[in-house]
Scaffold this active site. Structure first.
Site, short mmCIF file in Angstrom:
data_model
loop_
_atom_site.label_atom_id
_atom_site.label_comp_id
_atom_site.label_asym_id
_atom_site.label_seq_id
_atom_site.Cartn_x
_atom_site.Cartn_y
_atom_site.Cartn_z
N ALA A 196 8.93 -4.63 12.03
CA ALA A 196 9.28 -5.31 10.78
C ALA A 196 10.78 -5.55 10.64
O ALA A 196 11.20 -6.64 10.24
CB ALA A 196 8.77 -4.48 9.59
N HIS A 237 -1.69 1.76 -4.00
CA HIS A 237 -2.07 3.16 -3.79
C HIS A 237 -1.17 4.12 -4.55
O HIS A 237 -1.05 5.29 -4.18
CB HIS A 237 -2.07 3.48 -2.28
CG HIS A 237 -3.15 2.76 -1.53
ND1 HIS A 237 -3.11 2.52 -0.18
CD2 HIS A 237 -4.32 2.21 -1.97
CE1 HIS A 237 -4.20 1.87 0.19
NE2 HIS A 237 -4.94 1.65 -0.87
N GLN A 271 0.84 -1.19 0.00
CA GLN A 271 0.00 0.00 0.00
C GLN A 271 0.89 1.25 0.00
O GLN A 271 0.39 2.36 -0.09
CB GLN A 271 -0.88 0.01 1.26
CG GLN A 271 -1.82 -1.16 1.34
CD GLN A 271 -2.41 -1.27 2.74
OE1 GLN A 271 -3.38 -0.62 3.08
NE2 GLN A 271 -1.80 -2.09 3.58
N PRO A 319 3.55 -4.38 15.75
CA PRO A 319 3.69 -4.25 17.21
C PRO A 319 2.34 -4.08 17.91
O PRO A 319 2.24 -4.29 19.12
CB PRO A 319 4.56 -3.00 17.39
CG PRO A 319 4.65 -2.33 16.08
CD PRO A 319 4.17 -3.27 15.01
N CYS A 359 -5.91 15.67 -17.79
CA CYS A 359 -5.82 14.75 -18.93
C CYS A 359 -5.09 13.45 -18.58
O CYS A 359 -4.99 12.55 -19.41
CB CYS A 359 -5.18 15.43 -20.14
SG CYS A 359 -3.41 15.74 -19.97
C1 BJW Z 1 4.71 -1.15 12.41
C2 BJW Z 1 5.88 -0.53 12.73
C3 BJW Z 1 7.03 -1.27 12.54
C4 BJW Z 1 4.37 0.88 13.12
N1 BJW Z 1 6.94 -2.52 12.06
N2 BJW Z 1 4.64 -2.39 11.95
C5 BJW Z 1 -15.39 -0.39 3.09
C6 BJW Z 1 -15.66 -0.07 4.40
C7 BJW Z 1 -15.40 1.20 4.91
C8 BJW Z 1 -14.88 2.21 4.09
C9 BJW Z 1 -14.60 1.90 2.80
C10 BJW Z 1 -14.87 0.63 2.31
N3 BJW Z 1 -14.49 0.60 1.01
C11 BJW Z 1 -14.00 1.82 0.68
C12 BJW Z 1 -14.08 2.64 1.74
C13 BJW Z 1 -13.68 4.08 1.78
C14 BJW Z 1 -12.19 4.31 1.93
C15 BJW Z 1 -11.74 3.69 3.24
O1 BJW Z 1 -11.20 2.61 3.30
N4 BJW Z 1 -11.90 4.43 4.32
C16 BJW Z 1 -11.49 3.96 5.63
C17 BJW Z 1 -10.63 5.01 6.31
C18 BJW Z 1 -12.70 3.59 6.44
N5 BJW Z 1 -11.46 3.76 0.80
C19 BJW Z 1 -11.28 4.46 -0.30
O2 BJW Z 1 -11.72 5.59 -0.43
C20 BJW Z 1 -10.53 3.79 -1.44
N6 BJW Z 1 -11.22 3.97 -2.66
C21 BJW Z 1 -12.38 3.39 -2.90
O3 BJW Z 1 -12.90 2.60 -2.15
O4 BJW Z 1 -12.91 3.75 -4.11
C22 BJW Z 1 -14.19 3.27 -4.49
C23 BJW Z 1 -14.38 3.67 -5.93
C24 BJW Z 1 -14.67 2.69 -6.87
C25 BJW Z 1 -14.84 3.05 -8.20
C26 BJW Z 1 -14.74 4.39 -8.58
C27 BJW Z 1 -14.44 5.36 -7.64
C28 BJW Z 1 -14.27 4.99 -6.30
C29 BJW Z 1 -9.19 4.45 -1.66
C30 BJW Z 1 -8.24 4.30 -0.52
C31 BJW Z 1 -6.93 5.05 -0.83
C32 BJW Z 1 -6.03 5.13 0.37
N7 BJW Z 1 -4.99 6.05 0.10
C33 BJW Z 1 -4.00 6.32 1.14
C34 BJW Z 1 -3.20 7.57 0.74
C35 BJW Z 1 -2.19 7.23 -0.36
C36 BJW Z 1 -1.34 8.40 -0.68
C37 BJW Z 1 -0.54 8.87 0.49
O5 BJW Z 1 0.25 8.10 1.09
O6 BJW Z 1 -0.67 10.05 0.82
O7 BJW Z 1 -3.14 5.19 1.32
S1 BJW Z 1 -4.72 6.52 2.77
C38 BJW Z 1 -3.44 5.72 3.65
O8 BJW Z 1 -3.92 4.52 4.29
C39 BJW Z 1 -2.42 5.28 2.59
C40 BJW Z 1 -2.04 3.93 3.09
O9 BJW Z 1 -1.52 3.14 2.04
C41 BJW Z 1 -3.33 3.39 3.65
C42 BJW Z 1 -3.18 2.29 4.64
O10 BJW Z 1 -2.46 2.72 5.75
P1 BJW Z 1 -1.42 1.72 6.42
O11 BJW Z 1 -0.35 1.40 5.47
O12 BJW Z 1 -2.14 0.60 7.05
O13 BJW Z 1 -0.74 2.68 7.53
P2 BJW Z 1 -1.25 3.09 8.96
O14 BJW Z 1 -0.50 4.32 9.33
O15 BJW Z 1 -2.71 3.11 9.06
O16 BJW Z 1 -0.79 1.89 9.92
C43 BJW Z 1 0.56 1.63 10.16
C44 BJW Z 1 0.65 0.31 10.92
O17 BJW Z 1 2.02 0.01 11.06
C45 BJW Z 1 0.06 0.35 12.34
O18 BJW Z 1 -0.75 -0.79 12.53
C46 BJW Z 1 1.29 0.29 13.26
O19 BJW Z 1 1.05 -0.43 14.47
C47 BJW Z 1 2.25 -0.46 12.38
N8 BJW Z 1 3.66 -0.19 12.66
N9 BJW Z 1 5.56 0.78 13.18
C48 BJW Z 1 5.68 -3.03 11.79
N10 BJW Z 1 8.23 -0.73 12.84
#
Ligand code: BJW
Length: 258
Positions: free
Chosen positions: A241, A121, A103, A224, A132
C-alpha cells in the site's frame, strides 16, 4: 515508466465521480501495525487472533483479551500513518463523493487527513460496558507497556460495575447497522472501488467490493498477495500500500496522463 496496471487504475480514478476506498489490515502494515493474520508475538504467540477476537474469549479470560487490546492500542498510539494513508486522503480530496470504509480498528486514516472514515469493525479507542453498553473513558496509552504484552484486568463500568470491553466487533457479533448500511449504499453507487490490504475473508465486510462490482463499478485491488477479491477486480496491483498508492496518485494527478 509507469506500470500499465497503475496507469489503467489512475485513469479510472481520475475519471471517477464517486469512489469508495475499502481498507484492511495491510493498509497499516507499513506503519508497523501487524495484520490480523500475521503470527502473534510475545505473550500471545500461543494464541490465534481469530480465537481471541470473540465474545467467548473475553468471557472466559477477560484479563487476557483486555491485555491484548491494551497492547495493540499502545502500539497503534505509537504508530504513524504511512504514505498509503496519506495517498488515500489525497484521493478523497480529489475525487468528489469519496467514502473511506475501513475494517481497521486503528485511527491512522483519520490522522492522515481522511474525513470520517466508516469503521465497520469498531475502534480500539471506544471502549464500552460489556453489560449496559455505556461508553467508558479511554485511559492514556501506557508509556511503558512491555513489548511482550501482559494480562490486564479490564476496568469496571462506573454505572453497573460490569467489565469494560473493547469497542470492536468480534466474530459472531453484528456490525454497526447504520455504518454497514452507509458503506453498502456507497459501494452500490460508486463508479470506482479501491480495495487495499484485505484478505477478503471476513464477512459481511468482504461483500462490499462484490456489491460495487455487481452494480457496475470498476474494482481496483492493491495487495501483494492473491485474494478471493481478484475475481471481481478489473485491475490487480500486486504491491504494498505505501508504495502503490502514492504511485497511483502521482500517475492520476501529478504527471497528467503518464
Ligand atoms: C498488504 C500489505 C501491505 C500485507 N500493503 N497489503 C459468510 C460466509 C462465511 C462466514 C460468515 C459469513 N457471514 C458471517 C460469517 C462469520 C464471520 C466470518 O466472516 N468468518 C470468516 C472468518 C469465515 N463473520 C462474523 O462473525 C461477523 N459478524 C456477523 O456476521 O454477525 C452476524 C450477526 C448478525 C446479527 C446479529 C448477530 C450476528 C463479524 C466479523 C468481525 C470481524 N472482526 C475482526 C476483529 C476486529 C477487532 C480486532 O481487530 O481485534 O476484524 S476479525 C479481523 O478480520 C478484523 C479485521 O478487520 C478482519 C479482516 O481482516 P483483514 O483486514 O482482511 O486482515 P488480514 O490480516 O486477514 O489480511 C491482511 C491482508 O493485507 C492480506 O491479504 C495481506 O496480503 C495484505 N497485506 N501487507 C497491502 N503492506
Amino acid at each position: 515508466m509507469t506500470d500499465p496496471g497503475v496507469r489503467e487504475a489512475a485513469d479510472l480514478l481520475r475519471q471517477a465521480r464517486r469512489a469508495v476506498v475499502f481498507t484492511g489490515a495491510g493498509m497499516s502494515a507499513e506503519s508497523g501495525v501487524p495484520t490480523f493474520r500475521d503470527a502473534l508475538t510475545g505473550l500471545w504467540q500461543r494464541f490465534d487472533a481469530q480465537a481471541l477476537a470473540t465474545p467467548e474469549a473475553f468471557h472466559d479470560d477477560p484479563a487476557l483479551v483486555w491485555g491484548w487490546y491494551e497492547w495493540r492500542r499502545t502500539a497503534v498510539a505509537r504508530a504513524l500513518p504511512n504514505a498509503g494513508h496519506v495517498a488515500v486522503a489525497a484521493i478523497e480530496a480529489r475525487v468528489p463523493h469519496t467514502v473511506v470504509v475501513t475494517q481497521n480498528v486503528d485511527d491512522l486514516h483519520e490522522r492522515a487527513g481522511s474525513v470520517d472514515p466508516l469503521h465497520l469493525h469498531g475502534s480500539l479507542f471506544a471502549p464500552r460496558c460489556s453489560a449496559c453498553a455505556r461508553p467508558a473513558p479511554v485511559s492514556d496509552p501506557v508509556v511503558d507497556e512491555p513489548a511482550d504484552g501482559r494480562r490486564v484486568a479490564p476496568p469496571s463500568c462506573g454505572h453497573c460495575s460490569a467489565p469494560i470491553r473493547p469497542g470492536v466487533v468480534w466474530f459472531g457479533e453484528a456490525l454497526p447497522g447504520e455504518t454497514l448500511e452507509t458503506a453498502v449504499e456507497a459501494a452500490a453507487s460508486c463508479d470506482v472501488l479501491l480495495t487495499v490490504g484485505t484478505s477478503g475473508l471476513v464477512y459481511p465486510a468482504a461483500e462490499i467490493p462484490q456489491v460495487a462490482a455487481r452494480f457496475g463499478a470498476a474494482v481496483i485491488q492493491v495487495n501483494p498477495q492473491r485474494t478471493p477479491l481478484d475475481a471481481v477486480a478489473a485491475v490487480n496491483l500486486r504491491g504494498r500500500a505505501a508504495e502503490v498508492l502514492p504511485a497511483l496518485v502521482r500517475a492520476a494527478w501529478e504527471t497528467g496522463r503518464a
